[in-house]
Write a protein that holds these residues in place. Structure first.
Motif, mmCIF file in Angstrom:
data_model
loop_
_atom_site.group_PDB
_atom_site.id
_atom_site.type_symbol
_atom_site.label_atom_id
_atom_site.label_comp_id
_atom_site.label_asym_id
_atom_site.label_seq_id
_atom_site.Cartn_x
_atom_site.Cartn_y
_atom_site.Cartn_z
ATOM 1 N N PRO A 16 -11.158 -19.970 -9.145
ATOM 2 C CA PRO A 16 -10.483 -18.743 -8.797
ATOM 3 C C PRO A 16 -9.324 -18.742 -8.160
ATOM 4 O O PRO A 16 -9.489 -19.764 -6.969
ATOM 5 N N HIS A 17 -8.271 -18.134 -7.998
ATOM 6 C CA HIS A 17 -7.128 -18.164 -7.341
ATOM 7 C C HIS A 17 -6.939 -16.886 -6.588
ATOM 8 O O HIS A 17 -6.933 -15.730 -7.468
ATOM 9 N N ILE A 18 -7.011 -16.554 -5.398
ATOM 10 C CA ILE A 18 -6.965 -15.433 -4.417
ATOM 11 C C ILE A 18 -5.589 -15.261 -3.678
ATOM 12 O O ILE A 18 -5.204 -16.401 -3.173
ATOM 13 N N LEU A 19 -4.999 -14.207 -4.133
ATOM 14 C CA LEU A 19 -3.707 -14.163 -3.280
ATOM 15 C C LEU A 19 -3.873 -13.374 -2.190
ATOM 16 O O LEU A 19 -4.253 -12.020 -2.340
ATOM 17 N N LEU A 20 -3.428 -13.550 -1.158
ATOM 18 C CA LEU A 20 -3.354 -12.446 -0.149
ATOM 19 C C LEU A 20 -1.792 -11.923 -0.009
ATOM 20 O O LEU A 20 -0.813 -12.783 0.115
ATOM 21 N N LEU A 21 -1.745 -10.835 0.386
ATOM 22 C CA LEU A 21 -0.724 -10.074 0.567
ATOM 23 C C LEU A 21 -0.407 -9.541 1.902
ATOM 24 O O LEU A 21 -1.018 -8.462 2.243
ATOM 25 N N LEU A 58 9.803 -12.305 2.241
ATOM 26 C CA LEU A 58 10.485 -11.756 1.050
ATOM 27 C C LEU A 58 11.549 -10.882 1.312
ATOM 28 O O LEU A 58 12.662 -10.663 0.577
ATOM 29 N N ASP A 59 11.374 -9.975 2.224
ATOM 30 C CA ASP A 59 12.394 -8.936 2.640
ATOM 31 C C ASP A 59 13.076 -8.049 1.248
ATOM 32 O O ASP A 59 14.319 -7.932 1.142
ATOM 33 N N PHE A 60 12.203 -7.545 0.560
ATOM 34 C CA PHE A 60 12.862 -6.797 -0.566
ATOM 35 C C PHE A 60 13.618 -5.674 -0.163
ATOM 36 O O PHE A 60 13.086 -4.901 0.846
ATOM 37 N N PRO A 61 14.519 -5.260 -1.042
ATOM 38 C CA PRO A 61 15.078 -3.910 -0.852
ATOM 39 C C PRO A 61 14.105 -2.824 -1.570
ATOM 40 O O PRO A 61 13.194 -3.202 -2.104
ATOM 41 N N TYR A 97 -0.769 2.774 9.637
ATOM 42 C CA TYR A 97 0.431 3.524 10.384
ATOM 43 C C TYR A 97 0.336 4.977 10.296
ATOM 44 O O TYR A 97 0.350 5.534 8.981
ATOM 45 N N ASN A 98 -0.271 5.672 11.356
ATOM 46 C CA ASN A 98 -0.602 7.152 11.226
ATOM 47 C C ASN A 98 -1.284 7.356 9.733
ATOM 48 O O ASN A 98 -0.910 8.551 9.386
ATOM 49 N N GLY A 99 -2.247 6.861 9.850
ATOM 50 C CA GLY A 99 -3.337 7.110 8.600
ATOM 51 C C GLY A 99 -2.900 6.554 7.203
ATOM 52 O O GLY A 99 -3.621 6.934 6.388
ATOM 53 N N GLY A 100 -1.784 6.157 7.389
ATOM 54 C CA GLY A 100 -1.371 5.584 6.210
ATOM 55 C C GLY A 100 -0.962 3.850 6.054
ATOM 56 O O GLY A 100 -1.165 3.167 7.136
ATOM 57 N N TYR A 101 -0.244 3.492 5.156
ATOM 58 C CA TYR A 101 0.053 2.059 5.052
ATOM 59 C C TYR A 101 1.563 1.757 5.112
ATOM 60 O O TYR A 101 2.250 2.793 4.680
ATOM 61 N N PRO A 102 1.961 0.686 5.380
ATOM 62 C CA PRO A 102 3.787 0.539 5.352
ATOM 63 C C PRO A 102 4.300 0.644 4.135
ATOM 64 O O PRO A 102 3.821 0.672 2.953
ATOM 65 N N ALA A 103 5.518 1.406 4.238
ATOM 66 C CA ALA A 103 6.481 1.646 3.184
ATOM 67 C C ALA A 103 6.841 0.264 2.380
ATOM 68 O O ALA A 103 6.780 0.420 1.191
ATOM 69 N N ALA A 104 6.827 -0.802 2.915
ATOM 70 C CA ALA A 104 7.166 -2.093 2.280
ATOM 71 C C ALA A 104 5.926 -2.380 1.344
ATOM 72 O O ALA A 104 6.170 -2.908 0.127
ATOM 73 N N LEU A 105 4.792 -1.917 1.883
ATOM 74 C CA LEU A 105 3.781 -2.434 0.736
ATOM 75 C C LEU A 105 3.643 -1.218 -0.366
ATOM 76 O O LEU A 105 3.713 -1.697 -1.441
ATOM 77 N N MET A 109 3.854 -2.456 -4.136
ATOM 78 C CA MET A 109 2.854 -2.061 -5.287
ATOM 79 C C MET A 109 3.571 -1.303 -6.443
ATOM 80 O O MET A 109 3.264 -1.748 -7.416
ATOM 81 N N ASP A 110 4.421 -0.362 -6.335
ATOM 82 C CA ASP A 110 4.822 0.601 -7.200
ATOM 83 C C ASP A 110 5.754 -0.319 -8.284
ATOM 84 O O ASP A 110 6.143 0.341 -9.206
ATOM 85 N N VAL A 111 6.290 -1.261 -7.697
ATOM 86 C CA VAL A 111 7.483 -1.943 -8.408
ATOM 87 C C VAL A 111 6.973 -2.701 -9.698
ATOM 88 O O VAL A 111 7.517 -2.969 -10.647
#
Length: 203
Positions: A16-21, A58-61, A97-105, A109-111
């Motif tokens: 199996p292949h596991i990817l870390l994000l 990656l520095d995604f827009p 971050y303040n009970g949530g996760y980074p905007a970059a994540l 995710m949503d793309v």
């Protein structure tokens, strides 16, 4: 109307292949230390292959449309979608971050949509304080549930991350963190095997 990209077929490999994000893009981030540790641990286990997608590199827009609806997706996004799609499981390594996760994540995710469906997804969370980022798990669970991913029951919370791991991902207490990592890996591989057994059942 954008071009439709079909989801990649699922084929369970012998290994199996596991990817870390690695989710943080902040200067001086510390969560990436845990990604470095987990990558070495999984590789050394000999039970799975492993790779890392680093959102800082990656520095995604900010994406204005889903990948499958884009007429000309950026090459980096194509490669990212392929890596998520082909992985047998994904481990999200993120700070809280303040009970949530980074905007970059959230952006990463949503793309994507199809690539997440029924994908085993595990969470490794970190914080500078004593709770190890555990409060962010509720937000992650809900978002990945909406994406129809399969969230792995085991967790890898890291409190006081600056003291727990050095910048190269070397733990201050190897025995403890290797034990936790082994439990996480066991659960991930169980889910990967269960998914493989069910892949011919549309459900």
């Amino acid at each position: 109307m954008g071009t439709t990209f079909a989801p990649l077929p699922y084929i369970c490999p012998a290994m199996p292949h596991i990817l870390l994000l690695s989710a943080s893009v902040r200067t001086g981030r510390r969560s990436h230390r845990v990604a470095l540790f987990l990558e070495r641990f999984i590789s050394a286990s000999g039970r799975a292959t492993v790779g890392t997608v680093d959102l800082a590199a990656l520095d995604f827009p900010i994406f204005h449309e889903r990948y499958t609806h884009m007429t000309d997706p950026p090459p980096a996004l194509r490669r990212y979608a392929e890596k998520i799609g082909r992985a047998d499981a994904v481990v999200i390594v993120t700070p809280e971050y303040n009970g949530g996760y980074p905007a970059a994540l959230k952006n990463a995710m949503d793309v994507l949509v199809d690539e997440w469906q029924r994908k085993p997804v595990a969470f490794a969370t970190v914080s500078d304080g004593a709770f190890g980022g555990t409060q962010v798990i509720t937000a992650l669970q809900f978002s990945f549930w909406k994406l129809r991913a399969w969230t792995v029951p085991a967790r890898f919370p890291v409190p006081n991350v600056a003291q727990a791991f050095d910048p190269d991902g070397v733990p201050a207490d190897p025995g403890t963190w290797e034990k936790h990592a082994a439990s996480l890996l066991n659960e991930i591989l169980w889910c990967v095997e269960a998914r493989a057994r069910m892949k011919d059942h549309p459900g």
